[in-house]
Write a protein that holds these residues in place. Structure first.
Motif, mmCIF file in Angstrom:
data_model
loop_
_atom_site.group_PDB
_atom_site.id
_atom_site.type_symbol
_atom_site.label_atom_id
_atom_site.label_comp_id
_atom_site.label_asym_id
_atom_site.label_seq_id
_atom_site.Cartn_x
_atom_site.Cartn_y
_atom_site.Cartn_z
ATOM 1 N N GLN A 46 -51.134 51.191 -29.987
ATOM 2 C CA GLN A 46 -50.656 49.860 -30.266
ATOM 3 C C GLN A 46 -51.101 49.271 -31.661
ATOM 4 O O GLN A 46 -50.249 48.834 -32.586
ATOM 5 C CB GLN A 46 -50.963 48.887 -29.220
ATOM 6 C CG GLN A 46 -50.045 47.279 -29.370
ATOM 7 C CD GLN A 46 -48.597 47.647 -29.510
ATOM 8 O OE1 GLN A 46 -48.291 48.067 -28.410
ATOM 9 N NE2 GLN A 46 -47.986 47.174 -30.168
ATOM 10 N N LYS A 47 -52.254 49.501 -31.882
ATOM 11 C CA LYS A 47 -52.804 49.243 -33.295
ATOM 12 C C LYS A 47 -52.156 49.962 -34.396
ATOM 13 O O LYS A 47 -51.949 49.498 -35.367
ATOM 14 C CB LYS A 47 -54.280 49.696 -33.095
ATOM 15 C CG LYS A 47 -55.281 49.308 -34.470
ATOM 16 C CD LYS A 47 -55.283 47.849 -34.470
ATOM 17 C CE LYS A 47 -56.603 47.350 -33.729
ATOM 18 N NZ LYS A 47 -56.959 45.985 -34.165
ATOM 19 N N ILE A 48 -51.795 51.324 -34.280
ATOM 20 C CA ILE A 48 -51.165 52.012 -35.139
ATOM 21 C C ILE A 48 -49.704 51.610 -35.309
ATOM 22 O O ILE A 48 -49.455 51.548 -36.310
ATOM 23 C CB ILE A 48 -51.306 53.779 -34.909
ATOM 24 C CG1 ILE A 48 -52.770 54.157 -34.883
ATOM 25 C CG2 ILE A 48 -50.301 54.388 -35.598
ATOM 26 C CD1 ILE A 48 -53.048 55.415 -34.305
ATOM 27 N N THR A 49 -49.158 51.411 -34.469
ATOM 28 C CA THR A 49 -47.666 51.031 -34.612
ATOM 29 C C THR A 49 -47.687 49.790 -35.032
ATOM 30 O O THR A 49 -46.549 49.422 -35.938
ATOM 31 C CB THR A 49 -46.754 51.085 -33.194
ATOM 32 O OG1 THR A 49 -47.659 50.233 -32.255
ATOM 33 C CG2 THR A 49 -46.869 52.596 -32.609
ATOM 34 N N ASP A 50 -48.300 48.709 -34.903
ATOM 35 C CA ASP A 50 -48.459 47.337 -35.416
ATOM 36 C C ASP A 50 -48.760 47.524 -36.907
ATOM 37 O O ASP A 50 -47.897 46.803 -37.634
ATOM 38 C CB ASP A 50 -49.373 46.569 -34.599
ATOM 39 C CG ASP A 50 -49.132 46.092 -33.238
ATOM 40 O OD1 ASP A 50 -48.140 46.444 -32.987
ATOM 41 O OD2 ASP A 50 -49.972 45.543 -32.524
ATOM 42 N N TRP A 51 -49.720 48.258 -37.246
ATOM 43 C CA TRP A 51 -50.111 48.496 -38.830
ATOM 44 C C TRP A 51 -48.827 49.064 -39.393
ATOM 45 O O TRP A 51 -48.668 48.708 -40.549
ATOM 46 C CB TRP A 51 -51.238 49.484 -38.646
ATOM 47 C CG TRP A 51 -51.944 49.630 -40.161
ATOM 48 C CD1 TRP A 51 -51.838 50.904 -41.124
ATOM 49 C CD2 TRP A 51 -52.570 48.802 -40.740
ATOM 50 N NE1 TRP A 51 -52.537 50.605 -42.165
ATOM 51 C CE2 TRP A 51 -53.017 49.201 -42.259
ATOM 52 C CE3 TRP A 51 -53.059 47.425 -40.472
ATOM 53 C CZ2 TRP A 51 -53.954 48.524 -42.948
ATOM 54 C CZ3 TRP A 51 -54.101 46.710 -41.264
ATOM 55 C CH2 TRP A 51 -54.278 47.428 -42.372
#
Length: 202
Positions: A46-51
């Motif tokens: 989730q952190k990667i896709t949000d970034w």
């Protein structure tokens, strides 16, 4: 002086002393706070896709068939972990991808302090899109709402360039998808090491 005072209080109270600052052993950077716990697989994804969704430009590294490297900033659009870029067919990046699909990119922001650095480093495989798949992504680049599309349009307008001028209808763009094989999320406030690694499921 402050560190000695902490140690003295700890000894008098019988509490194990913890140094105020430590060195991470990798970069030599000092840390005033202990690292945060690592992210779970779901949190990391989730952190990667949000970034990715919150940015619109990356630095893309490609290499030709002989391994000669090339790097350039590129506007992108993402869907989940997949990144799409486009360029004219005669650019180095497109010629390289046609010869060698192995690519890497990074998405990062400047930070005032080392322990505030956040960045994403990705290795992946690039593929030139054709047919209906290409048309779908071309429409995303041109008209899709969202953070990235809005940021691209705002940037162009600020520079006095209309999107239609920058991306004229009918121009032959090569559109490429990049599927990640490995991604390294670096958040220095979370960890003093080289970050957490995401790997594509086989």
């Amino acid at each position: 002086m402050k560190t000695w005072l902490v140690l003295l209080v700890a000894i008098l109270l019988g509490v194990p002393a913890v140094a105020e600052e430590s060195v991470d052993g990798v970069s030599g950077a000092s840390w005033t706070e202990p690292p945060l716990p690592p992210l779970s697989d779901e949190e990391l994804t989730q952190k990667i896709t949000d970034w990715l969704a919150g940015h619109w430009m990356l630095t893309l590294a490609t290499a030709d068939g002989r391994g000669e490297p090339h790097v350039s900033p590129v506007v992108y659009f993402s869907e989940g972990m997949t990144v799409y870029v486009r360029a004219r067919p005669d650019t180095n990046k497109i010629r390289n991808i046609e010869q060698n699909p192995a690519v890497a990119y990074t998405v990062w922001e400047p930070a005032p302090r080392f322990d505030q650095v956040r960045s994403l480093q990705v290795s992946g495989r690039a593929r030139v899109l054709e047919g209906a798949e290409r048309e779908h992504v071309e429409r995303i680049f041109r008209t899709a709402p969202g953070t990235q599309a809005a940021a691209i349009r705002a940037f162009l307008e600020k520079e006095g360039i209309s999107p239609e001028e920058a991306y004229p209808e009918g121009e032959a763009w090569t559109i490429v998808s990049i599927e990640p094989t490995l991604a390294r999320w670096i958040e220095r406030s979370r960890s003093a090491d080289e970050g957490q690694v995401w790997r594509a499921k086989r």
